[in-house]
Design a protein around this motif. Sequence first.
Motif, PDB file in Angstrom:
ATOM      1  N   SER A 331     -63.079  59.055  59.448  1.00  0.00           N
ATOM      2  CA  SER A 331     -61.787  59.244  58.785  1.00  0.00           C
ATOM      3  C   SER A 331     -61.593  60.708  58.386  1.00  0.00           C
ATOM      4  CB  SER A 331     -61.681  58.338  57.565  1.00  0.00           C
ATOM      5  OG  SER A 331     -60.458  58.554  56.886  1.00  0.00           O
ATOM      6  N   LEU A 332     -62.656  61.300  57.838  1.00  0.00           N
ATOM      7  CA  LEU A 332     -62.575  62.714  57.455  1.00  0.00           C
ATOM      8  C   LEU A 332     -62.379  63.600  58.676  1.00  0.00           C
ATOM      9  CD1 LEU A 332     -65.381  62.900  54.729  1.00  0.00           C
ATOM     10  CD2 LEU A 332     -62.905  62.994  54.371  1.00  0.00           C
ATOM     11  N   ARG A 333     -63.066  63.237  59.768  1.00  0.00           N
ATOM     12  CA  ARG A 333     -62.893  64.029  60.986  1.00  0.00           C
ATOM     13  C   ARG A 333     -61.452  63.961  61.475  1.00  0.00           C
ATOM     14  NH1 ARG A 333     -62.216  63.241  66.034  1.00  0.00           N
ATOM     15  NH2 ARG A 333     -62.396  60.971  65.771  1.00  0.00           N
ATOM     16  N   ALA A 334     -60.907  62.715  61.444  1.00  0.00           N
ATOM     17  CA  ALA A 334     -59.519  62.566  61.883  1.00  0.00           C
ATOM     18  C   ALA A 334     -58.575  63.324  60.962  1.00  0.00           C
ATOM     19  CB  ALA A 334     -59.158  61.072  61.914  1.00  0.00           C
ATOM     20  N   GLN A 335     -58.864  63.204  59.652  1.00  0.00           N
ATOM     21  CA  GLN A 335     -57.997  63.906  58.703  1.00  0.00           C
ATOM     22  C   GLN A 335     -58.122  65.420  58.878  1.00  0.00           C
ATOM     23  OE1 GLN A 335     -58.800  62.517  54.756  1.00  0.00           O
ATOM     24  NE2 GLN A 335     -58.219  60.399  55.217  1.00  0.00           N
ATOM     25  N   ALA A 336     -59.335  65.879  59.118  1.00  0.00           N
ATOM     26  CA  ALA A 336     -59.527  67.316  59.339  1.00  0.00           C
ATOM     27  C   ALA A 336     -58.779  67.781  60.582  1.00  0.00           C
ATOM     28  CB  ALA A 336     -61.019  67.632  59.469  1.00  0.00           C
ATOM     29  N   HIS A 337     -58.860  66.951  61.622  1.00  0.00           N
ATOM     30  CA  HIS A 337     -58.148  67.295  62.855  1.00  0.00           C
ATOM     31  C   HIS A 337     -56.644  67.330  62.609  1.00  0.00           C
ATOM     32  CE1 HIS A 337     -57.377  67.563  67.139  1.00  0.00           C
ATOM     33  NE2 HIS A 337     -56.536  66.539  67.044  1.00  0.00           N
ATOM     34  N   GLU A 338     -56.160  66.282  61.879  1.00  0.00           N
ATOM     35  CA  GLU A 338     -54.723  66.235  61.581  1.00  0.00           C
ATOM     36  C   GLU A 338     -54.314  67.396  60.667  1.00  0.00           C
ATOM     37  OE1 GLU A 338     -50.885  64.743  61.915  1.00  0.00           O
ATOM     38  OE2 GLU A 338     -52.722  64.314  63.041  1.00  0.00           O
ATOM     39  N   SER A 339     -55.174  67.688  59.679  1.00  0.00           N
ATOM     40  CA  SER A 339     -54.863  68.809  58.776  1.00  0.00           C
ATOM     41  C   SER A 339     -54.820  70.127  59.525  1.00  0.00           C
ATOM     42  CB  SER A 339     -55.899  68.870  57.650  1.00  0.00           C
ATOM     43  OG  SER A 339     -55.845  67.682  56.877  1.00  0.00           O
ATOM     44  N   ALA A 340     -55.722  70.282  60.491  1.00  0.00           N
ATOM     45  CA  ALA A 340     -55.725  71.511  61.298  1.00  0.00           C
ATOM     46  C   ALA A 340     -54.435  71.641  62.083  1.00  0.00           C
ATOM     47  CB  ALA A 340     -56.933  71.503  62.237  1.00  0.00           C
ATOM     48  N   ASN A 341     -53.956  70.525  62.625  1.00  0.00           N
ATOM     49  CA  ASN A 341     -52.689  70.555  63.372  1.00  0.00           C
ATOM     50  C   ASN A 341     -51.523  70.931  62.451  1.00  0.00           C
ATOM     51  OD1 ASN A 341     -53.935  69.878  65.770  1.00  0.00           O
ATOM     52  ND2 ASN A 341     -53.618  67.663  65.463  1.00  0.00           N
ATOM     53  N   ARG A 342     -51.524  70.313  61.269  1.00  0.00           N
ATOM     54  CA  ARG A 342     -50.434  70.610  60.334  1.00  0.00           C
ATOM     55  C   ARG A 342     -50.476  72.072  59.861  1.00  0.00           C
ATOM     56  NH1 ARG A 342     -51.260  65.066  56.821  1.00  0.00           N
ATOM     57  NH2 ARG A 342     -50.347  63.636  58.366  1.00  0.00           N
ATOM     58  N   LEU A 343     -51.716  72.526  59.568  1.00  0.00           N
ATOM     59  CA  LEU A 343     -51.849  73.928  59.125  1.00  0.00           C
ATOM     60  C   LEU A 343     -51.411  74.891  60.224  1.00  0.00           C
ATOM     61  CD1 LEU A 343     -52.758  75.863  56.917  1.00  0.00           C
ATOM     62  CD2 LEU A 343     -55.093  75.734  57.865  1.00  0.00           C
ATOM     63  N   VAL A 347     -48.520  77.662  59.776  1.00  0.00           N
ATOM     64  CA  VAL A 347     -48.782  79.085  60.020  1.00  0.00           C
ATOM     65  C   VAL A 347     -47.848  79.628  61.096  1.00  0.00           C
ATOM     66  CG1 VAL A 347     -50.501  80.711  60.901  1.00  0.00           C
ATOM     67  CG2 VAL A 347     -51.165  78.975  59.226  1.00  0.00           C
ATOM     68  N   THR A 348     -47.640  78.841  62.136  1.00  0.00           N
ATOM     69  CA  THR A 348     -46.760  79.300  63.228  1.00  0.00           C
ATOM     70  C   THR A 348     -45.342  79.519  62.735  1.00  0.00           C
ATOM     71  OG1 THR A 348     -48.127  78.107  64.816  1.00  0.00           O
ATOM     72  CG2 THR A 348     -45.902  78.714  65.528  1.00  0.00           C
ATOM     73  N   ARG A 349     -44.857  78.563  61.900  1.00  0.00           N
ATOM     74  CA  ARG A 349     -43.492  78.727  61.373  1.00  0.00           C
ATOM     75  C   ARG A 349     -43.386  79.959  60.466  1.00  0.00           C
ATOM     76  NH1 ARG A 349     -41.244  72.630  60.041  1.00  0.00           N
ATOM     77  NH2 ARG A 349     -41.237  71.919  62.219  1.00  0.00           N
ATOM     78  N   VAL A 350     -44.443  80.222  59.702  1.00  0.00           N
ATOM     79  CA  VAL A 350     -44.430  81.421  58.851  1.00  0.00           C
ATOM     80  C   VAL A 350     -44.380  82.663  59.719  1.00  0.00           C
ATOM     81  CG1 VAL A 350     -45.743  82.785  57.203  1.00  0.00           C
ATOM     82  CG2 VAL A 350     -45.534  80.303  56.897  1.00  0.00           C
ATOM     83  N   GLU A 351     -45.186  82.683  60.788  1.00  0.00           N
ATOM     84  CA  GLU A 351     -45.214  83.839  61.672  1.00  0.00           C
ATOM     85  C   GLU A 351     -43.863  84.046  62.345  1.00  0.00           C
ATOM     86  OE1 GLU A 351     -48.369  83.039  64.327  1.00  0.00           O
ATOM     87  OE2 GLU A 351     -49.947  83.786  62.970  1.00  0.00           O
ATOM     88  N   ARG A 354     -39.836  81.489  59.696  1.00  0.00           N
ATOM     89  CA  ARG A 354     -39.175  80.284  59.190  1.00  0.00           C
ATOM     90  C   ARG A 354     -39.972  79.759  57.990  1.00  0.00           C
ATOM     91  NH1 ARG A 354     -37.831  77.038  64.818  1.00  0.00           N
ATOM     92  NH2 ARG A 354     -36.582  78.709  65.791  1.00  0.00           N
ATOM     93  N   THR A 355     -40.061  80.554  56.956  1.00  0.00           N
ATOM     94  CA  THR A 355     -40.864  80.189  55.787  1.00  0.00           C
ATOM     95  C   THR A 355     -40.308  78.986  55.066  1.00  0.00           C
ATOM     96  OG1 THR A 355     -39.596  81.799  54.482  1.00  0.00           O
ATOM     97  CG2 THR A 355     -41.674  82.555  55.460  1.00  0.00           C
ATOM     98  N   ASP A 356     -38.988  78.864  55.004  1.00  0.00           N
ATOM     99  CA  ASP A 356     -38.411  77.700  54.302  1.00  0.00           C
ATOM    100  C   ASP A 356     -38.818  76.394  54.986  1.00  0.00           C
ATOM    101  OD1 ASP A 356     -37.247  79.418  52.550  1.00  0.00           O
ATOM    102  OD2 ASP A 356     -35.299  79.460  53.579  1.00  0.00           O
ATOM    103  N   GLU A 357     -38.776  76.390  56.328  1.00  0.00           N
ATOM    104  CA  GLU A 357     -39.181  75.182  57.059  1.00  0.00           C
ATOM    105  C   GLU A 357     -40.666  74.895  56.853  1.00  0.00           C
ATOM    106  OE1 GLU A 357     -38.188  75.567  61.116  1.00  0.00           O
ATOM    107  OE2 GLU A 357     -36.018  75.781  60.777  1.00  0.00           O
ATOM    108  N   ALA A 358     -41.473  75.963  56.815  1.00  0.00           N
ATOM    109  CA  ALA A 358     -42.922  75.773  56.627  1.00  0.00           C
ATOM    110  C   ALA A 358     -43.206  75.162  55.256  1.00  0.00           C
ATOM    111  CB  ALA A 358     -43.646  77.101  56.775  1.00  0.00           C
ATOM    112  N   VAL A 359     -42.513  75.651  54.210  1.00  0.00           N
ATOM    113  CA  VAL A 359     -42.723  75.113  52.859  1.00  0.00           C
ATOM    114  C   VAL A 359     -42.251  73.669  52.780  1.00  0.00           C
ATOM    115  CG1 VAL A 359     -42.019  75.327  50.455  1.00  0.00           C
ATOM    116  CG2 VAL A 359     -42.595  77.377  51.761  1.00  0.00           C
ATOM    117  N   ALA A 360     -41.130  73.348  53.393  1.00  0.00           N
ATOM    118  CA  ALA A 360     -40.602  71.974  53.356  1.00  0.00           C
ATOM    119  C   ALA A 360     -41.543  71.012  54.066  1.00  0.00           C
ATOM    120  CB  ALA A 360     -39.195  71.952  53.997  1.00  0.00           C
ATOM    121  N   PHE A 361     -42.050  71.480  55.222  1.00  0.00           N
ATOM    122  CA  PHE A 361     -42.970  70.624  55.977  1.00  0.00           C
ATOM    123  C   PHE A 361     -44.234  70.342  55.179  1.00  0.00           C
ATOM    124  CE2 PHE A 361     -46.517  70.138  58.963  1.00  0.00           C
ATOM    125  CZ  PHE A 361     -46.086  69.054  59.711  1.00  0.00           C
ATOM    126  N   ALA A 362     -44.811  71.383  54.595  1.00  0.00           N
ATOM    127  CA  ALA A 362     -46.047  71.223  53.824  1.00  0.00           C
ATOM    128  C   ALA A 362     -45.818  70.342  52.602  1.00  0.00           C
ATOM    129  CB  ALA A 362     -46.590  72.586  53.429  1.00  0.00           C
TER     130      ALA A 362
END
Length: 535
Positions: A331-343, A347-351, A354-362
């Motif tokens: 479960s932790l591995r899956a969550q880590a994998h999912e968290s990595a995707n979300r992060l 990060v991509t949206r910030v770069e 699109r900071t507003d979209e990044a904050v809303a998503f997070a």
Amino acid sequence: MDRRDRAPLSVAQQLLILQLVVFAVVAVVAGALFVADERRDADTATRREVIEVAETTALFPEVARGIVSGDPAGTLQERAEAVRLATEVDFVVVLNEDAIRLTHPVPELIGLPFTGNTDPARTGETFTETYTGSLGSSIRAVAPVLGDTGELVGFVSVGVTRQHIWNEFVAGLPTILGVVAAGFAISMVGAYLIARRLRRQTLGLAPDQLRRLYEHHDAVLHSIGEGLLVLGTDGEVPRIDVVNDEARRLVGLSPDGPVHFEDLPETLRDLATRDDVRDEVHLTADRVLVVNSDAVAWEGRKLGTVVTLRDHTELQSVLGELDSVKGFAESLRAQAHESANRLHTIVTRVELGRTDEAVAFATEELAMSQALIDRLTAAVREPALVALLLGKIGDAAERGVELTVTEDTALESASGLSTRDLVTLVGNLVDNAIDAARTSPEPWVEVAIREDDSTMTVEVADSGPGMSPEVLARATTRGYSTKSDHHGLGLALVTQVVARYGGTLRTEPSLGSMIVAEIPLRHAPPVHDRREDTA
């Protein structure tokens, strides 16, 4: 061949030899006693016979007249010989008052004095004696002969020689020996049948072998770490022939005293009719047992069944905890994998500016996860159960199953239940539900945990095919699983926990595939806690 190299005589063989020796001695002694008894009976019969012949002859009128007249015509000799031949005695001798022979089988002895005793007959008494006379040793009777006026006029002596008696006895010996031989032959047949039966019962072993076997058997029974049961059959009624200390402990039997077949758990009683069971898992009230059984046969005849019991309670508990840890890790591995995707997405949206979209998503992702955690933490006061449910939600999602915890789930406390038992109860029900749900096109699992007055109710529903009450009953004793590579102990372990706390486990057919466990809260401490086994 050295005597030490010879195979020892079995109990049956020794018994057969001893019986034959005893029967032979008894036959010889009985034959000797029979011979002595026959000799005694022959003498007694001879005495009766000579008395009867002598008294009868003495009563003949012509005998008294012949004695008084001196028998000038020799008619007494003819009469005496006729009586002797008719009665098959050896001699009939008529004597005058002076004991002079007037008749005799040997004519040359007529006129000579009688060589026997006549004194008792002179008093009017008939008597017998054993005497050696002119014809050899004989049993003779002497009877008085009385005249017309009752006075004594002479005597009649009738006798049978010992040689005659012996010849008659020898003629009857074949019959006596035949009876003795027949008795000995019947005894031999009986001894052989008894020995054959004893050989089957003792398996052809010698006394020393039986003694050593018993000593080793007793030592092994008390020393082996596995439970051992030997089930025998007496007709159609099974029985317990052997039970060692470990088997008594594992099955929950009394530590000493006889054990009856009915005392065994129902699943173990079935082994009396089943052979060659290999590593079969059986559940008692508080133990997980791995069972093996083998039939015991002798000369093609089944003698019973040997059952071995291995305690896997602690091992199964450890394996269950290991599975839970592996589940958490996955479960932790899956969550880590999912968290990595979300992060990475944030990060991509910030770069990209699109900071507003990044904050809303997070914020949205954090709010959804935190809401679930907050809801479970507020409703369920047992941290281990909260962690278990959160882990199962992630594990189910990883496996493509939607797992939801109902809004009415609430548990103030799990008073009376240990943390381990609570996790075992809920975790195994959820695991089984996830496995069953994966067989459906749209897999889902729903969990509800509620506290109603003094009862904790756990309801686990899924989209799987469900179980009938009959299948549930089998699953709680032998194990059940929808997966071919599992022994299916989950429901059996759940049943142990439910039974330990006096609860109930049932299916709800009206609600589709659902299992409901009800546990009384604030229950008295359980009768047996597996943790005590390791103390």
